[in-house]
Design a protein around this motif. Structure first.
Motif, mmCIF file in Angstrom:
data_model
loop_
_atom_site.group_PDB
_atom_site.id
_atom_site.type_symbol
_atom_site.label_atom_id
_atom_site.label_comp_id
_atom_site.label_asym_id
_atom_site.label_seq_id
_atom_site.Cartn_x
_atom_site.Cartn_y
_atom_site.Cartn_z
ATOM 1 N N UNK A 17 -15.674 6.819 20.365
ATOM 2 C CA UNK A 17 -15.965 6.737 18.920
ATOM 3 C C UNK A 17 -14.966 7.568 18.113
ATOM 4 N N UNK A 18 -14.642 8.761 18.613
ATOM 5 C CA UNK A 18 -13.673 9.607 17.919
ATOM 6 C C UNK A 18 -12.306 8.944 17.865
ATOM 7 N N UNK A 19 -11.901 8.285 18.943
ATOM 8 C CA UNK A 19 -10.600 7.603 18.967
ATOM 9 C C UNK A 19 -10.553 6.488 17.934
ATOM 10 N N UNK A 20 -11.620 5.730 17.850
ATOM 11 C CA UNK A 20 -11.674 4.636 16.871
ATOM 12 C C UNK A 20 -11.651 5.197 15.448
ATOM 13 N N UNK A 21 -12.408 6.261 15.208
ATOM 14 C CA UNK A 21 -12.401 6.888 13.882
ATOM 15 C C UNK A 21 -11.028 7.453 13.552
ATOM 16 N N UNK A 22 -10.359 8.071 14.554
ATOM 17 C CA UNK A 22 -9.027 8.634 14.328
ATOM 18 C C UNK A 22 -8.029 7.552 13.946
ATOM 19 N N UNK A 23 -8.109 6.402 14.606
ATOM 20 C CA UNK A 23 -7.208 5.300 14.283
ATOM 21 C C UNK A 23 -7.443 4.842 12.849
ATOM 22 N N UNK A 24 -8.698 4.721 12.460
ATOM 23 C CA UNK A 24 -9.017 4.302 11.092
ATOM 24 C C UNK A 24 -8.480 5.307 10.074
ATOM 25 N N UNK A 25 -8.733 6.590 10.307
ATOM 26 C CA UNK A 25 -8.252 7.624 9.382
ATOM 27 C C UNK A 25 -6.722 7.634 9.312
ATOM 28 N N UNK A 26 -6.089 7.500 10.465
ATOM 29 C CA UNK A 26 -4.634 7.524 10.517
ATOM 30 C C UNK A 26 -4.034 6.368 9.721
ATOM 31 N N UNK A 27 -4.547 5.166 9.953
ATOM 32 C CA UNK A 27 -4.008 4.003 9.248
ATOM 33 C C UNK A 27 -4.265 4.094 7.748
ATOM 34 N N UNK A 28 -5.424 4.589 7.382
ATOM 35 C CA UNK A 28 -5.762 4.738 5.960
ATOM 36 C C UNK A 28 -4.828 5.759 5.295
ATOM 37 N N UNK A 29 -4.593 6.883 5.970
ATOM 38 C CA UNK A 29 -3.723 7.927 5.419
ATOM 39 C C UNK A 29 -2.277 7.461 5.323
ATOM 40 N N UNK A 30 -1.799 6.804 6.366
ATOM 41 C CA UNK A 30 -0.418 6.324 6.364
ATOM 42 C C UNK A 30 -0.226 5.283 5.275
ATOM 43 N N UNK A 31 -1.186 4.396 5.112
ATOM 44 C CA UNK A 31 -1.089 3.390 4.059
ATOM 45 C C UNK A 31 -1.022 4.023 2.677
ATOM 46 N N UNK A 32 -1.845 5.021 2.449
ATOM 47 C CA UNK A 32 -1.846 5.708 1.149
ATOM 48 C C UNK A 32 -0.518 6.421 0.918
ATOM 49 N N UNK A 33 0.008 7.049 1.960
ATOM 50 C CA UNK A 33 1.268 7.769 1.822
ATOM 51 C C UNK A 33 2.428 6.804 1.579
ATOM 52 N N UNK A 34 2.415 5.671 2.255
ATOM 53 C CA UNK A 34 3.455 4.659 2.014
ATOM 54 C C UNK A 34 3.410 4.189 0.565
ATOM 55 N N UNK A 35 2.229 3.955 0.056
ATOM 56 C CA UNK A 35 2.098 3.512 -1.335
ATOM 57 C C UNK A 35 2.640 4.580 -2.285
ATOM 58 N N UNK A 36 2.361 5.848 -1.987
ATOM 59 C CA UNK A 36 2.875 6.944 -2.801
ATOM 60 C C UNK A 36 4.397 6.976 -2.783
ATOM 61 N N UNK A 37 4.986 6.793 -1.604
ATOM 62 C CA UNK A 37 6.444 6.813 -1.492
ATOM 63 C C UNK A 37 7.072 5.664 -2.271
ATOM 64 N N UNK A 38 6.450 4.506 -2.212
ATOM 65 C CA UNK A 38 6.981 3.357 -2.949
ATOM 66 C C UNK A 38 7.022 3.641 -4.452
#
Length: 89
Positions: A17-38
């Motif tokens: 469960x922690x691994x699945x949650x970590x993947x979700x958090x990671x993808x969400x954070x990376x997506x937000x950061x990419x949008x910020x960089x753009x």
């Protein structure tokens, strides 16, 4: 669904469960950061610094995802092994 004794230990379920949650958090954070960089690129700029940062983020993200996927694959292998044991009974 009920599990038979030995199917999964409590710590393994928690780890999965922690691994699945970590993947979700990671993808969400990376997506937000990419949008910020753009949005941060200066008009008329060549974007090299931002491209380099995106490359770094992608590299780190791929490594972190690989680690999480390895944990999930290990849990899936345990589950498959237990299923095979149960079929053999």
């Amino acid at each position: 669904m009920t599990t038979s004794p030995g199917m999964f230990e409590g710590s393994e379920i928690s780890e999965l469960c922690d691994s699945i949650k970590d993947i979700h958090r990671l993808l969400k954070s990376v997506g937000a950061f990419h949008a910020e960089l753009d949005e941060a690129e200066a008009p008329g700029g060549n974007g090299l610094q931002i491209d380099f940062k995106k490359w770094g983020i992608r590299t780190i993200t791929e490594d972190l995802l690989a680690r999480q996927y390895a944990k999930i694959d290990r849990m899936a292998a345990i589950y498959k092994k237990e299923q095979e044991k149960m079929r053999g009974r």
